[in-house]
Design a protein around this motif. Structure first.
Motif, PDB file in Angstrom:
ATOM      1  N   THR A   1      36.593  37.343  43.390  1.00  0.00           N
ATOM      2  CA  THR A   1      37.105  36.105  42.809  1.00  0.00           C
ATOM      3  C   THR A   1      36.339  35.357  42.103  1.00  0.00           C
ATOM      4  OG1 THR A   1      37.107  35.108  45.240  1.00  0.00           O
ATOM      5  CG2 THR A   1      39.288  36.202  44.490  1.00  0.00           C
ATOM      6  N   ASP A   2      35.505  34.687  42.985  1.00  0.00           N
ATOM      7  CA  ASP A   2      34.582  33.690  42.308  1.00  0.00           C
ATOM      8  C   ASP A   2      33.135  34.155  42.154  1.00  0.00           C
ATOM      9  OD1 ASP A   2      36.690  31.871  42.405  1.00  0.00           O
ATOM     10  OD2 ASP A   2      36.040  31.366  44.536  1.00  0.00           O
ATOM     11  N   GLU A   3      33.017  35.343  42.752  1.00  0.00           N
ATOM     12  CA  GLU A   3      31.458  35.875  42.576  1.00  0.00           C
ATOM     13  C   GLU A   3      31.348  37.190  42.685  1.00  0.00           C
ATOM     14  OE1 GLU A   3      28.652  34.141  45.463  1.00  0.00           O
ATOM     15  OE2 GLU A   3      30.401  33.952  46.941  1.00  0.00           O
ATOM     16  N   ILE A   4      30.270  37.976  42.043  1.00  0.00           N
ATOM     17  CA  ILE A   4      29.948  39.160  42.383  1.00  0.00           C
ATOM     18  C   ILE A   4      29.019  39.252  43.736  1.00  0.00           C
ATOM     19  CG2 ILE A   4      28.873  41.391  41.406  1.00  0.00           C
ATOM     20  CD1 ILE A   4      31.748  40.636  40.165  1.00  0.00           C
ATOM     21  N   LEU A   5      29.522  39.898  44.520  1.00  0.00           N
ATOM     22  CA  LEU A   5      28.610  40.099  45.759  1.00  0.00           C
ATOM     23  C   LEU A   5      27.689  41.353  46.007  1.00  0.00           C
ATOM     24  CD1 LEU A   5      31.545  39.053  48.346  1.00  0.00           C
ATOM     25  CD2 LEU A   5      29.676  37.529  47.512  1.00  0.00           C
ATOM     26  N   PHE A   6      28.134  42.531  45.056  1.00  0.00           N
ATOM     27  CA  PHE A   6      27.088  43.290  45.116  1.00  0.00           C
ATOM     28  C   PHE A   6      27.676  44.408  43.765  1.00  0.00           C
ATOM     29  CE2 PHE A   6      30.869  45.267  46.964  1.00  0.00           C
ATOM     30  CZ  PHE A   6      30.842  46.608  46.495  1.00  0.00           C
ATOM     31  N   TYR A   7      26.376  44.943  43.345  1.00  0.00           N
ATOM     32  CA  TYR A   7      26.463  45.763  42.083  1.00  0.00           C
ATOM     33  C   TYR A   7      27.666  46.828  42.449  1.00  0.00           C
ATOM     34  CZ  TYR A   7      25.279  48.929  38.387  1.00  0.00           C
ATOM     35  OH  TYR A   7      25.305  49.486  36.958  1.00  0.00           O
ATOM     36  N   GLY A   8      28.690  46.823  41.720  1.00  0.00           N
ATOM     37  CA  GLY A   8      29.784  47.872  41.766  1.00  0.00           C
ATOM     38  C   GLY A   8      30.750  47.201  42.513  1.00  0.00           C
ATOM     39  N   GLN A   9      30.997  45.840  42.701  1.00  0.00           N
ATOM     40  CA  GLN A   9      32.012  45.136  43.324  1.00  0.00           C
ATOM     41  C   GLN A   9      33.385  45.167  42.093  1.00  0.00           C
ATOM     42  OE1 GLN A   9      31.782  41.295  44.738  1.00  0.00           O
ATOM     43  NE2 GLN A   9      33.580  41.329  46.004  1.00  0.00           N
ATOM     44  N   VAL A  10      34.645  45.795  42.656  1.00  0.00           N
ATOM     45  CA  VAL A  10      35.699  45.554  41.965  1.00  0.00           C
ATOM     46  C   VAL A  10      36.178  44.199  41.479  1.00  0.00           C
ATOM     47  CG1 VAL A  10      37.896  46.636  41.736  1.00  0.00           C
ATOM     48  CG2 VAL A  10      36.180  47.937  42.825  1.00  0.00           C
ATOM     49  N   VAL A  11      36.247  44.065  40.113  1.00  0.00           N
ATOM     50  CA  VAL A  11      36.819  42.719  39.829  1.00  0.00           C
ATOM     51  C   VAL A  11      38.399  42.715  39.255  1.00  0.00           C
ATOM     52  CG1 VAL A  11      36.459  40.990  37.965  1.00  0.00           C
ATOM     53  CG2 VAL A  11      34.497  42.343  38.870  1.00  0.00           C
ATOM     54  N   PHE A  12      38.892  43.814  38.844  1.00  0.00           N
ATOM     55  CA  PHE A  12      40.319  44.028  38.101  1.00  0.00           C
ATOM     56  C   PHE A  12      40.580  45.651  38.251  1.00  0.00           C
ATOM     57  CE2 PHE A  12      37.192  44.643  34.644  1.00  0.00           C
ATOM     58  CZ  PHE A  12      37.802  45.861  33.985  1.00  0.00           C
ATOM     59  N   ALA A  13      41.834  45.960  38.048  1.00  0.00           N
ATOM     60  CA  ALA A  13      42.184  47.296  38.290  1.00  0.00           C
ATOM     61  C   ALA A  13      43.102  47.398  36.937  1.00  0.00           C
ATOM     62  CB  ALA A  13      42.953  47.458  39.178  1.00  0.00           C
ATOM     63  N   VAL A  14      42.983  48.561  36.286  1.00  0.00           N
ATOM     64  CA  VAL A  14      43.573  48.886  34.866  1.00  0.00           C
ATOM     65  C   VAL A  14      44.790  49.920  35.483  1.00  0.00           C
ATOM     66  CG1 VAL A  14      43.622  49.896  32.893  1.00  0.00           C
ATOM     67  CG2 VAL A  14      41.674  48.797  33.745  1.00  0.00           C
ATOM     68  N   ILE A  15      45.996  49.724  35.356  1.00  0.00           N
ATOM     69  CA  ILE A  15      47.163  50.604  35.311  1.00  0.00           C
ATOM     70  C   ILE A  15      47.576  51.157  33.922  1.00  0.00           C
ATOM     71  CG2 ILE A  15      49.425  51.007  36.256  1.00  0.00           C
ATOM     72  CD1 ILE A  15      49.100  48.223  37.585  1.00  0.00           C
ATOM     73  N   ALA A  16      47.286  52.536  34.059  1.00  0.00           N
ATOM     74  CA  ALA A  16      47.595  52.993  32.364  1.00  0.00           C
ATOM     75  C   ALA A  16      48.441  54.467  32.779  1.00  0.00           C
ATOM     76  CB  ALA A  16      45.904  53.578  31.826  1.00  0.00           C
ATOM     77  N   SER A  17      48.735  54.983  31.361  1.00  0.00           N
ATOM     78  CA  SER A  17      49.411  56.206  31.397  1.00  0.00           C
ATOM     79  C   SER A  17      48.715  57.443  31.842  1.00  0.00           C
ATOM     80  CB  SER A  17      50.131  56.229  29.871  1.00  0.00           C
ATOM     81  OG  SER A  17      48.967  56.377  29.084  1.00  0.00           O
ATOM     82  N   SER A  18      47.530  57.177  31.610  1.00  0.00           N
ATOM     83  CA  SER A  18      46.568  58.582  32.153  1.00  0.00           C
ATOM     84  C   SER A  18      45.487  58.070  32.729  1.00  0.00           C
ATOM     85  CB  SER A  18      46.240  59.278  30.950  1.00  0.00           C
ATOM     86  OG  SER A  18      45.675  58.565  30.204  1.00  0.00           O
ATOM     87  N   ARG A  19      44.630  58.775  33.609  1.00  0.00           N
ATOM     88  CA  ARG A  19      43.390  58.311  34.129  1.00  0.00           C
ATOM     89  C   ARG A  19      42.286  58.212  33.079  1.00  0.00           C
ATOM     90  NH1 ARG A  19      39.188  61.178  36.623  1.00  0.00           N
ATOM     91  NH2 ARG A  19      38.189  60.109  38.359  1.00  0.00           N
ATOM     92  N   GLU A  20      42.380  59.043  32.091  1.00  0.00           N
ATOM     93  CA  GLU A  20      41.261  59.020  30.886  1.00  0.00           C
ATOM     94  C   GLU A  20      41.637  57.728  30.207  1.00  0.00           C
ATOM     95  OE1 GLU A  20      39.674  61.234  27.164  1.00  0.00           O
ATOM     96  OE2 GLU A  20      41.513  61.897  28.047  1.00  0.00           O
ATOM     97  N   ALA A  21      42.819  57.154  30.004  1.00  0.00           N
ATOM     98  CA  ALA A  21      43.161  55.925  29.280  1.00  0.00           C
ATOM     99  C   ALA A  21      42.542  54.690  30.056  1.00  0.00           C
ATOM    100  CB  ALA A  21      44.477  55.924  28.713  1.00  0.00           C
TER     101      ALA A  21
END
Length: 784
Positions: free
Chosen positions: A103-123
């Motif tokens: 939400t407000d800060e990155i707590l470690f390298y690699g922390q997830v900020v968002f998630a993409v929902i797509a028609s394929s994994r590659e996309a």
């Protein structure tokens, strides 16, 4: 101690228990037909979820998140942020400190900020790279030393204390001390983190998850979606490895898949890329250990002072239990008259470390072996003598946390047997002779013990449920709360149930662990999977069987002693029927042919506040002898021979147990020799792929590799057919390899303790060699 002769043996009519039967999925594994989540048919319209993170940000307060280019990318259906979470933005095991999305800060390298929902994994993967995330950077806390300087922890400090270690240390004839660095370990499961979620009626969701703790996934998904637990079903048929990495850390990925399913109304699947998996998920805890030990001139321990500084990562995760277990096993197999064992659970700006096979025990036991080696080297005795001198025995059998070591004689007997079968003393002479004739190559030899406590130290986790149905055709449906990650749990439980009904194993249908069948399950961890779930399943089968016996007694006017279940038949006096016939008759007579069995481990009394009680139901024992050769010019090392002898009580399946011993040892050997995790000064994990992280390969396994099961009289505790757990204890057999390397380096300058940290990579070995040679040169200079 329990009188073993008074305990019942396994019934004589058993056809499956104690037999080396194949793993239930062995043929499927070989043929490639075993179904994992990524093999499941995807419904039409299935979407793919890819986590997005700030690749240029290590630690800092978020100032800008621009996802416009991500949303516009080809194939993208929707992008989720923390604002899209309808419930609680937390996927922690207990402490509420693990956000699903930052939400407000990155707590470690690699922390997830968002998630993409797509028609394929590659996309989805391509789109995730288009994010523009900015943050105001802060200096990350990376090492244990950094966290100590900042005085920041994820949990309060904790300690055990017995007697007066200060007085004992003062009274000791000799006092040794040092600092020991113990590295972490990547789980490196074959199947990465993966989940697939499908929307159900009334806002519910079905989650197929690769987890060791389906109930926790169920609870976490419900919490994140803001719906009741009853609307979430979590299911797992098998995992391609877990090792603790899927006990709590599967929660986040299942939650993201479920969020996506709820947001789109479609089935959604998330499978982490290997690099992302290694960067984003926790490891075995690494430690800085500050140790001090007092002993007499013979090498007998007088007092111990230990300070474990654990690097836990950015959140608590399972660090409470892991670090407590490190403390529980800091005695290894040795009696400490006076002791203080402290633990600090340090907070660092790195991924949150988590459970790993042994759950903190390996780090505690390795520390004990380091101290034993130090005593032996400085008093000029063989480490084997010092180990045996300090073993628990009849007079000295109380651990630092107040639990008696009830089977100390098993430890002595097992250890003594391996000393003989490995030909230790003759080989010691050979090693000494080899070293005297070789200037560059040096051999080392070590024989180390294992004493590992079995049970969850969190009392309420020591329970399990099972659901058993007997159908009218004589087949059996088996379901329980344990999960299968390749360790053979499903097969062992099926063997128990088959023998209870007197049927062949093909009549037992093993089904996926499912929270709608067996509720409120504990994790498959702490080596307790078989102890708990086989007992629960046997209890359920016995209830059904007892109903059938009562029915037959009334029908045939006989006593229960006239009835026997065997070879798919039921014998009633001189008559015999198929189980199918009996089940059909019972059903027509309205006899219930299903039961939900339950089992709770007795005699667990641990009180953490007072640091006293009985945290373990029993101990599993083992011993390992390892011989190594090191090259003092390059630091390269080979393991020449290994002899393992391990106590599994009365084995439910010797073939599976031997496989677990072999696998556990090799995994432990990797942790202590080749598997090195490296973070740079900015906090970025640099060893996040097979190209930079080295697990043992076939060529690392010693050609002379001998494994045997200790001929036990059986577990004195009332476990399932007097067996003992075998999942975690074998990892610590690998301590012998590390101690053998220490022995080889120590041969360069007798009397000087090598400064060798774990893992003993070629670089670490060369550092220790150079250090010991400098000490040797210094002593020569002083003499001159």
């Amino acid at each position: 101690m329990t009188d073993q002769s008074a305990l019942p043996e396994t019934p004589a009519n058993m056809r499956h228990v104690h037999k080396p039967l194949n793993h239930d999925s062995a043929v499927k594994h070989v043929r490639g037909t075993a179904t994992y989540i990524d093999d499941m048919p995807e419904p039409i319209g299935t979407l793919h979820v890819v986590p997005g993170w700030a690749r240029q940000v290590v630690r800092g307060k978020l100032t800008s998140i621009d996802l416009d280019a991500v949303r516009k990318a080809p194939g993208v259906v929707k992008v989720l942020t923390a604002d899209d979470i309808p419930g609680v933005n937390d996927c922690s095991a207990a402490m509420g400190d693990d956000p699903v999305l930052a939400t407000d800060e990155i707590l470690f390298y690699g922390q997830v900020v968002f998630a993409v929902i797509a028609s394929s994994r590659e996309a989805g993967r391509k789109a995730a790279l288009l994010a523009r995330i900015e943050a105001q950077p802060t200096t990350p806390i990376i090492t244990a030393e950094d966290a100590v300087a900042a005085d920041i922890t994820v949990l309060p400090d904790y300690q055990f204390r017995r007697g007066s270690p200060e007085t004992g240390m003062t009274a000791a004839e000799n006092v040794l001390s040092g600092v020991f660095q113990i590295g972490g370990q990547e789980h490196f499961y074959l199947e990465g983190q993966v989940a697939m979620a499908s929307p159900q009626e009334d806002g519910g969701v079905m989650v197929y998850t690769s987890t060791q703790h389906p109930t926790e996934v169920q609870h976490t998904v419900a919490k994140v979606l803001g719906i009741p637990d009853a609307l979430v079903v979590a299911e797992v048929r098998r995992m391609g490895g877990g090792f603790g990495g899927k006990e709590s850390q599967a929660n986040q990925w299942a939650s993201l898949a479920a969020l996506a399913a709820a947001a789109t109304g479609e089935t959604c699947k998330l499978r982490l890329d290997r690099d992302d998996d290694m960067i984003m998920t926790g490891k075995r805890h690494d430690f800085r250990v500050e140790w001090q030990i007092g002993h007499d001139s013979q090498g007998r321990i007088r007092a111990v002072d230990l300070n474990f500084l654990a690097r836990c990562g950015y959140s608590a995760d399972l660090s409470l239990g892991v670090n407590d277990r490190t403390m529980f096993h800091a005695d290894s197999s040795y009696f400490y008259p006076d002791a203080v064992i402290r633990s600090r659970r340090l907070k660092t700006d790195t991924c949150s470390n988590t459970a790993f096979r042994g759950f903190g025990g390996p780090q505690g036991m390795l520390t004990a072996e380091r101290m034993i080696d130090a005593i032996a080297i400085t008093v000029g005795k063989d480490p084997l003598e010092i180990r045996q001198l300090n073993f628990y025995d009849a007079e000295h059998n109380l651990t630092p946390y107040g639990m008696p070591v009830e089977e100390h004689e098993v430890m002595h007997d097992l250890f003594g047997q391996l000393v003989e079968s490995s030909d230790y003393w003759a080989r010691r002479d050979e090693v000494r002779d080899f070293n005297s004739h070789n200037a560059v190559l040096k051999k080392g030899l070590a024989l180390t013990p294992v004493k590992f406590g079995i049970s969850f130290t969190l009392k309420h986790l020591n329970q399990a449920g099972a659901l058993v149905h007997l159908y009218t055709d004589g087949s059996v449906h088996l379901n329980h709360g344990g999960t299968e990650m390749g360790q053979g749990l499903y097969q062992k439980v099926a063997q128990v149930v088959a023998d209870e009904f007197g049927i062949t194993i093909d009549k037992v249908r093993i089904t996926a662990t499912n929270t709608s069948k067996v509720p409120n399950t504990g994790p498959t961890a702490a080596s307790s999977g078989t102890d708990l779930n086989a007992m629960a399943a046997r209890n359920a089968a016995r209830v059904i069987k007892d109903r059938l016996i009562d029915f037959l007694c009334k029908t045939h006017q006989c006593g229960a002693e006239a009835i026997a279940f065997q070879d798919n038949k039921v014998f009633v006096g001189e008559q015999q029927f198929s189980l199918a016939q009996v089940a059909k008759q019972a059903h027509l007579a309205r006899i219930h042919l299903s039961d939900a069995g339950f089992y709770a481990t007795p005699n667990i009394t641990w009180d953490r506040d007072s640091a006293g009680g009985r945290p373990f139901f029993y101990f599993a024992y083992g011993a390992a002898c390892a011989e190594v050769t090191i090259d003092t010019m390059t630091g390269e090392m080979t393991v020449d021979r290994v002899d393992l002898l391990h106590d599994v009580g009365h084995s439910l399946n010797p073939a599976i147990d031997i496989g677990q011993i072999e696998g556990g040892f090799v995994q432990g050997m990797g942790w202590l020799t080749t598997e090195e995790l490296v973070w740079d000064e900015q906090g970025r994990l640099r060893t996040h792929a097979p190209s930079t992280y080295k697990i043992p390969a076939a060529s690392d396994i010693p050609e002379d590799f001998n494994v045997a099961l200790y001929q036990s009289r059986g577990n004195p505790q009332d476990t399932i057919y007097r067996s003992k757990a075998v999942g975690e204890p074998p990892v610590m057999l690998a301590n012998a390899v590390f101690c053998a390397i220490t022995d080889a380096v120590a041969s360069l300058n007798p009397g000087v303790v090598p400064d060798l940290d774990a893992p003993a990579t070629p670089e670490a070995i060369m550092k220790a060699v150079r250090s010991i040679r400098r000490a040797q040169a210094g002593s020569r200079g002083a003499a001159e």
